[in-house]
Design an enzyme around this catalytic site. Structure first.
Site, mmCIF file in Angstrom:
data_model
loop_
_atom_site.group_PDB
_atom_site.id
_atom_site.type_symbol
_atom_site.label_atom_id
_atom_site.label_comp_id
_atom_site.label_asym_id
_atom_site.label_seq_id
_atom_site.Cartn_x
_atom_site.Cartn_y
_atom_site.Cartn_z
ATOM 1 N N GLU D 62 0.807 -1.214 0.000
ATOM 2 C CA GLU D 62 0.000 0.000 0.000
ATOM 3 C C GLU D 62 0.840 1.263 0.000
ATOM 4 O O GLU D 62 0.472 2.269 -0.619
ATOM 5 C CB GLU D 62 -0.956 -0.004 1.189
ATOM 6 C CG GLU D 62 -2.030 -1.095 1.134
ATOM 7 C CD GLU D 62 -1.528 -2.478 1.490
ATOM 8 O OE1 GLU D 62 -0.385 -2.583 1.999
ATOM 9 O OE2 GLU D 62 -2.254 -3.466 1.273
ATOM 10 N N ASP D 86 -10.088 -0.399 4.880
ATOM 11 C CA ASP D 86 -9.651 0.711 5.734
ATOM 12 C C ASP D 86 -8.327 0.446 6.453
ATOM 13 O O ASP D 86 -7.386 1.222 6.350
ATOM 14 C CB ASP D 86 -10.750 1.033 6.750
ATOM 15 C CG ASP D 86 -11.626 -0.179 7.032
ATOM 16 O OD1 ASP D 86 -11.081 -1.182 7.523
ATOM 17 O OD2 ASP D 86 -12.832 -0.134 6.725
ATOM 18 N N PRO D 91 -0.470 0.911 6.186
ATOM 19 C CA PRO D 91 0.928 0.860 5.722
ATOM 20 C C PRO D 91 1.304 2.076 4.861
ATOM 21 O O PRO D 91 2.474 2.393 4.716
ATOM 22 C CB PRO D 91 0.983 -0.422 4.871
ATOM 23 C CG PRO D 91 -0.165 -1.249 5.307
ATOM 24 C CD PRO D 91 -1.219 -0.278 5.773
ATOM 25 N N HIS D 131 -11.068 -5.262 9.033
ATOM 26 C CA HIS D 131 -11.835 -5.033 7.811
ATOM 27 C C HIS D 131 -12.964 -4.017 8.008
ATOM 28 O O HIS D 131 -13.780 -3.841 7.115
ATOM 29 C CB HIS D 131 -12.437 -6.346 7.302
ATOM 30 C CG HIS D 131 -11.433 -7.277 6.694
ATOM 31 N ND1 HIS D 131 -10.573 -8.031 7.453
ATOM 32 C CD2 HIS D 131 -11.127 -7.565 5.406
ATOM 33 C CE1 HIS D 131 -9.796 -8.764 6.656
ATOM 34 N NE2 HIS D 131 -10.110 -8.495 5.406
HETATM 35 C C1 TPP Z 1 -1.709 -5.015 4.499
HETATM 36 C C2 TPP Z 1 -2.778 -5.767 3.806
HETATM 37 N N1 TPP Z 1 -3.167 -5.390 2.573
HETATM 38 C C3 TPP Z 1 -4.174 -6.027 1.945
HETATM 39 C C4 TPP Z 1 -4.810 -7.086 2.516
HETATM 40 C C5 TPP Z 1 -5.987 -7.766 1.806
HETATM 41 N N2 TPP Z 1 -5.594 -9.125 1.403
HETATM 42 C C6 TPP Z 1 -5.902 -10.202 2.150
HETATM 43 S S1 TPP Z 1 -5.236 -11.605 1.547
HETATM 44 C C7 TPP Z 1 -4.551 -10.802 0.233
HETATM 45 C C8 TPP Z 1 -3.713 -11.569 -0.732
HETATM 46 C C9 TPP Z 1 -2.515 -12.199 -0.068
HETATM 47 O O1 TPP Z 1 -1.799 -12.972 -0.971
HETATM 48 P P1 TPP Z 1 -0.617 -13.903 -0.502
HETATM 49 O O2 TPP Z 1 0.320 -13.165 0.367
HETATM 50 O O3 TPP Z 1 -0.045 -14.524 -1.713
HETATM 51 O O4 TPP Z 1 -1.273 -15.009 0.427
HETATM 52 P P2 TPP Z 1 -2.382 -16.084 0.039
HETATM 53 O O5 TPP Z 1 -3.711 -15.476 0.310
HETATM 54 O O6 TPP Z 1 -2.193 -16.448 -1.388
HETATM 55 O O7 TPP Z 1 -2.135 -17.228 0.945
HETATM 56 C C10 TPP Z 1 -4.882 -9.443 0.281
HETATM 57 C C11 TPP Z 1 -4.472 -8.464 -0.721
HETATM 58 C C12 TPP Z 1 -4.363 -7.461 3.793
HETATM 59 N N3 TPP Z 1 -4.928 -8.483 4.447
HETATM 60 N N4 TPP Z 1 -3.368 -6.796 4.400
HETATM 61 MG MG MG Z 2 6.151 0.261 5.400
#
Ligand code: TPP
Ligand code: MG
Ligand code: TPP
Ligand code: MG
Ligand code: MG
Lengths: 335, 70, 329, 329, 335
Positions: D62, D86, D91, D131
């Site tokens: 982010e 939110d 970050p 969330h």
């Molecule tokens: C700081 C942050 N940004 C965005 C999200 C929203 N989010 C939840 S899971 C995800 C994807 C994560 O991908 P990955 O690290 O590859 O893990 P996976 O879900 O594939 O196990 C996102 C963008 C979050 N939880 N935390």
């Molecule tokens: Mg940072």
């Protein structure tokens, strides 16, 4: 990722050794071009000295000197074309000046008159960044926008060794690599982040080796060697301009003075350490080389020094001038 | 520890006297404004509202009963 | 018999030293805190005295520092971390808001985080941009963070001891412009609890409410007002969270008039909170609206303009003048 | 003749589509916004329609997203970035506070940043931790950020168009619990300017002040109160910064009573600001203290407890009951 | 940094191939130990299936399935000693269960009853992290504290491919390397971050190659190969315990289901792609190997399945049970 690439990221490239001799296999620009480089080095050094004096006189609040790093300051500016962008930090006053911005405008920040004293867009120089590594992402954005617009702009983004530990360094390198953004990340590894030595910052074989983790080329270069810097940075700029994406360049250099005048380096490093670096002075080796090559005589040196003195006088006058500050500015351009 | 002032103002003090810094007559702002507009001194009134708060009626009746004026 | 004089930096240094000496689990870390002793010398000498395991420098990454503190606290330590300047704590914001503040609640108290985040904060030192932010509202608005802002050197000592002793996280805001002012500090005086405001000056006519760097300014304003025949009291909050309604409201109910003084921009700030709570809790006592004298809603200005930004004696007295004295006794 | 019904997600999607189509410099990027169309489908179809140069996914970072937006804006673009939720904007906090908010001022307007940061925000969707944060106070407190929070689908369209057209940065808070509620939206109605509140319901007895997700709750409370013989008005701020004192104060001066409703924890919040300003500006008109009905000063709770946390009709009416009706006309 | 180290960071280590054959030069645990691993794989798979069903029945709000990643889930837990710590994400329910935490307690979060349903300290399992990569720093902190206290604790820190782009990933790796903290960073590269494919996340030769930039060893391993995972992770744990500092391990695996039940993977990937990965199923190859080795017969399989069913029934009962929630908890443990 070949062994050669790994080596280039770890062993510093050199052109001129500390005695001003051409390193085997290396090439340097023709003497005339190198004289121009020398002139800029002398200017950068003089600017550092002048600013130090202005701080002692109380005319500048603070000054983070790039003494010892002048080759980096000059090289990163000289490899850029007019339409390219430079993203400097608080320590890069000399680089901004080398790019052509009036040092008096640059010093607005350290004088305390305003935050940014020059027009970033006019000079294609971003405001000097204080929050470490944050500007690297802005650099990526400028570069990516240029690419989307079909322009061949290249962005030179500067930071220090300490700043490579920040999350934003990582995000910037990764974004640039993924988007093949035309950015050159130029890390001036001057061995300290204020008091914290490189060893507490990283245990990697080099900072340039971090490039591997982003899938971009990484190069280490002697940061006190102007021709080597111009070559490595110049090639990186050419790659970026040619659509080949970003490069990470690490300059192996040293901060000769304290972090700023407010700092006391004797609390965390020995005089011996500093003394060791003095013979590696970036001006000295170019001067010796040019002298030996017959491209620099007393007369020319005298001219260069005089011009640098003129610049210093203008800086003194400009910084000393009583420029009014307008409290109304407080409220201008906030929303 | 510092000496703490009373947490709540005295409720319906029997003989309200003008003693700034020790006692503030209780009234909501519009009543204060009304009192000011009508030239009524709140310090001279006893509130009839809850917790001794001076009401509009208290102020208005003070005007119709000039005896309460200082 | 007077206690020794020390600067606020020395008082904080003493608090750290005493805490480290008394409790094996206290560790101090951050950028430049060890060898250098911090850019303000607040941690001067601690590394030499207690060694690398108790006081150490980290790589340059604030999220890293706070995130590591979370883990160390999970594993039985009491980390006291330094953010070098207010604006350089922002990279750690996610760690502070999403973890430091919440972990105790998220685990129903199974994991508690005795972390102190020390932040040299606010302005008045002629610092360039990003070195003078008053960032308390960000923390005070975040449930789960105790937010302390000492105004005196004795409080800096006592409140920091209390913060380190707290089983839960504390954001400890050190008014950097006071680092080098000397005052008497008697470290043997019992540590005052966090959450109690103090009346620094009794006053009959109106109450100035302040904390941290604004307390001396409020006191100076009260001094000045006294020469003009107005008797102003000054309440020093000492901690923003918890907020001491009792002390604040007792004063305002007595005077009927209040001015809140704080350096941070005023919008949605701690000053707003104070004005709102006082307005609500002291409603019938108020002779005039609660005024706020705060930084303007603009970025912190460059050194040459900062005196225009900072709430000073004049602006405070101007605000006091608007407290509807026409119908005062 | 009625306008077509669309959900708030569709209204925002339409605003993005129209802005991208009209202005070559508008680019939309973030996590999952391209191929997927966003986790809430707000950007659905835009990547297919406008291609990778206008709508693209970024790596998962982010600070990277916002930092890149700063640079793109410096180079002539109008980035509209999405933070996925939110709490996942935290970050990027340093980039938002130290750069997005300040660059225009730092450069005396030489560099302006027409950036829109879209944040699906607040609760009421049964989301797990992190969330459902109501993070508006962090932004509203930061000078340099315009902060908009639409409550209706038509406003979502119009205000987003205005935000994208703004030469300076806007934090655009989308009440995620309304993403899928349908309302009539006439996109041909002229875009209302940012900075104007609107009276959603006229009321004689007291004024409810709300924004974003709390507006419908306030309206429901007013509905309910009407059945009980109390006539409550509702003001929808539409933008938090700039704050429309005129509209808000006109209403409160008329009714003499006000309750602020907002989901975020109350301490040092936007609700505090509203209470403080109304208390100051409408002082002599207030028949009762300004009450705040907000989220509690606790971390956002898990789904099964969120209804206890959120300001609901009952809590609003309870607050209204405390507005000292005993001496009402 | 040798060529061999570079290769280990890029080419996945394997023990069993997709047909259940031992890869040349590789070794696997003795059949009994591997049967135990197989049992855990079956449990993990069954737990994923059960949770999927509970979501469809509305008993869980959401479930991020680790189907296809079960070998990773089992291996990262099985290489840990009792006093070690596990730092999981929202996707690692099966790993937490493999560590011995009652799945019903773990599911508290996804049921919406409370945030963290187990006692982190009792189990040495941190709360499941949702803010991506943030937990990696906590892991470093736990590890560094252990070292300062003279304990030989090792910390296993999990994250996904997407999370490696976050600044906190970088800061955590760097802190761990600089402090030689006993952490194993275990990246389950399942090729997607919700809809965003790996290619948009990184253009590095591998994610494990990022280790070079931190000065720590990096290893890539077939993430659907339990014995290979246990070997690579086990060695990393041993190094950490021996005071040799952190390791970055990347598992090459695949997320078979959508990101969560709320996601629709058909919007961003083809069925063909998924189909390609099905034969690489982590259970299949262990099963085939054990069958061929004669260590797994119908009877034993039947026992394993029955035990897994029992676990599933307990999860159904536990999650289905009407546990009261206490609004008072809202205000507990806030300050
Ligand atoms: C700081 C942050 N940004 C965005 C999200 C929203 N989010 C939840 S899971 C995800 C994807 C994560 O991908 P990955 O690290 O590859 O893990 P996976 O879900 O594939 O196990 C996102 C963008 C979050 N939880 N935390
Ligand atoms: Mg940072
Ligand atoms: C985010 C952030 N954290 C901390 C600081 C305070 N600070 C200013 S310079 C500096 C050291 C930077 O070291 P390096 O990156 O090596 O650059 P150098 O000063 O050596 O050129 C620090 C810690 C800052 N400016 N920004
Ligand atoms: Mg440095
Ligand atoms: Mg993934």
């Amino acid at each position: 990722m070949s062994a050669g690439q790994l080596k280039a990221a770890i062993t510093p490239a050199r052109s001129l050794d500390e005695t001003g001799r051409l390193v085997r296999g290396a090439s340097v620009p023709d003497p005339e071009a190198l004289v121009e480089g020398y002139r800029k080095l002398v200017f950068a050094r003089r600017l550092n000295e002048q600013c130090g004096a202005l701080v002692r006189q109380g005319r500048l609040a603070v000054y983070p000197s790039s003494r010892g790093q002048e080759a980096c300051q000059v090289a990163c500016a000289s490899v850029l074309a007019d339409g390219d962008w430079l993203f400097p930090t608080y320590r890069d006053t000399a680089a901004i000046a080398a790019r052509g911005v009036d040092p008096v405008e640059v010093l607005t920040l350290l004088r305390g008159d305003w935050h940014c004293g020059y027009d970033p867009d006019e000079h294609k120089v971003a405001p000097q960044a204080t929050p470490l590594a944050t500007q690297l992402l802005h650099a990526v954005g400028v570069a990516h926008a240029a690419r989307l617009k079909g322009e061949d702009t290249v962005v030179m983004a500067l930071c220090g060794d300490g700043a490579t530990s920040e999350g934003d360094f990582h995000e910037a390198c990764n974004f640039a690599a993924v988007f093949r953004a035309p950015v050159v990340f130029f890390v001036q590894n001057n061995k300290y982040a204020i008091s914290v030595p490189l060893a507490r910052q990283s245990v990697a074989p080099s900072l340039a080796a971090k490039a591997i983790g982003y899938g971009m080329p990484g190069f280490r270069v002697d940061g006190n060697d102007l021709p080597a810097l111009e070559q490595v940075l110049g090639e990186a700029v050419a790659r970026a301009r040619g659509g080949e994406g970003p490069t990470l360049v690490e300059a192996d250099t040293y901060r000769i003075e304290s972090h700023t005048n407010a700092d006391d380096a004797s609390r965390y490093r020995t005089d011996d350490e500093v003394t060791e670096w003095l013979p590696r002075d970036p001006l000295l080796r170019v001067r010796t080389y040019l002298r030996k090559a017959g491209a620099l005589d007393d007369d020319l040196e005298q001219k260069i020094t005089a011009a640098a003195e003129e610049m210093a006088a203008a800086v003194r006058a400009g910084v000393g001038a009583d420029t009014p500050v307008d409290p109304g500015d407080l409220f201008a351009h906030v929303y | 520890a510092p000496a703490l002032a009373p947490v709540a103002a005295p409720v319906a003090a029997p003989a309200p006297v003008r003693a700034p810094g020790g006692y503030v007559p209780l009234a909501k702002p519009p009543v204060r404004k009304l009192a000011k507009d009508l030239g009524v001194d709140l310090y001279a009134l006893t509130g009839s509202g809850p917790d001794g708060v001076i009401t509009r009626e208290d102020v208005e009746s003070a005007v119709s009963a000039p005896a309460a004026a200082p | 018999m007077s206690a020794p004089k020390m600067t606020m930096a020395q008082a904080i240094n003493a608090a750290l030293r005493d805490a480290i000496a008394e409790d094996d689990s206290v560790v101090v870390f951050g950028e430049d805190v060890a060898q250098l002793g911090g850019v303000f010398r607040v941690t001067d000498g601690l590394h030499a005295e207690f060694g690398e395991n108790r006081v150490f420098d980290t790589p340059l990454a604030e999220s890293g520092i706070v995130g590591m503190a979370v883990g160390m606290a999970m594993n039985g330590m009491r980390p006291v971390v330094e953010m070098q300047f207010d604006a350089f704590a922002y990279p750690a914001f996610e760690q502070i808001v999403s973890h430091v503040a919440k972990l105790g609640n998220r685990t129903r108290g199974k994991v508690r985080l005795p972390i102190v985040i020390r932040i040299p904060y606010a302005g008045g030192i002629g610092g360039v941009e990003h070195h003078c932010d008053s960032s308390e509202a960000y923390y005070a608005h975040t449930p789960g963070l105790t937010v302390v802002a000492p105004a005196t050197n004795a409080d800096a000592y006592g409140l920091l001891r209390a913060a380190i002793a707290s089983p839960d996280p504390v954001v400890f805001l050190e008014p950097k412009k006071h680092y080098f002012s000397k005052e008497e500090v008697d470290v043997s005086v019992p540590v005052p609890p966090i959450g109690r405001a103090v009346v620094r000056r009794q006053g009959r006519d109106a109450t100035l409410i302040a904390y941290g760097p604004s307390v001396p300014v409020a006191l100076a304003a009260a001094e000045q007002a006294a020469t003009e025949g107005r008797d102003l009291g000054v309440v020093d909050l000492r901690s923003i969270v918890p907020f001491d309604d009792e002390t604040v409201c007792a004063e305002v109910r007595r005077t009927g008039r209040a001015v809140v003084v704080a350096e941070a921009p005023g919008f949605a700030s701690v000053a707003s909170e104070i004005a709102a709570r006082v307005g609500e809790r002291c409603f019938h006592h108020l002779e005039a609206p609660v005024r706020r004298v705060t930084g303007f809603d603009v970025p912190y200005p460059p050194p040459k303009l900062e005196h225009h930004f900072l709430p000073g004696v004049d602006r405070i007295l101007d605000a006091v003048d608007t407290l509807q004295w026409e119908d005062a006794a």
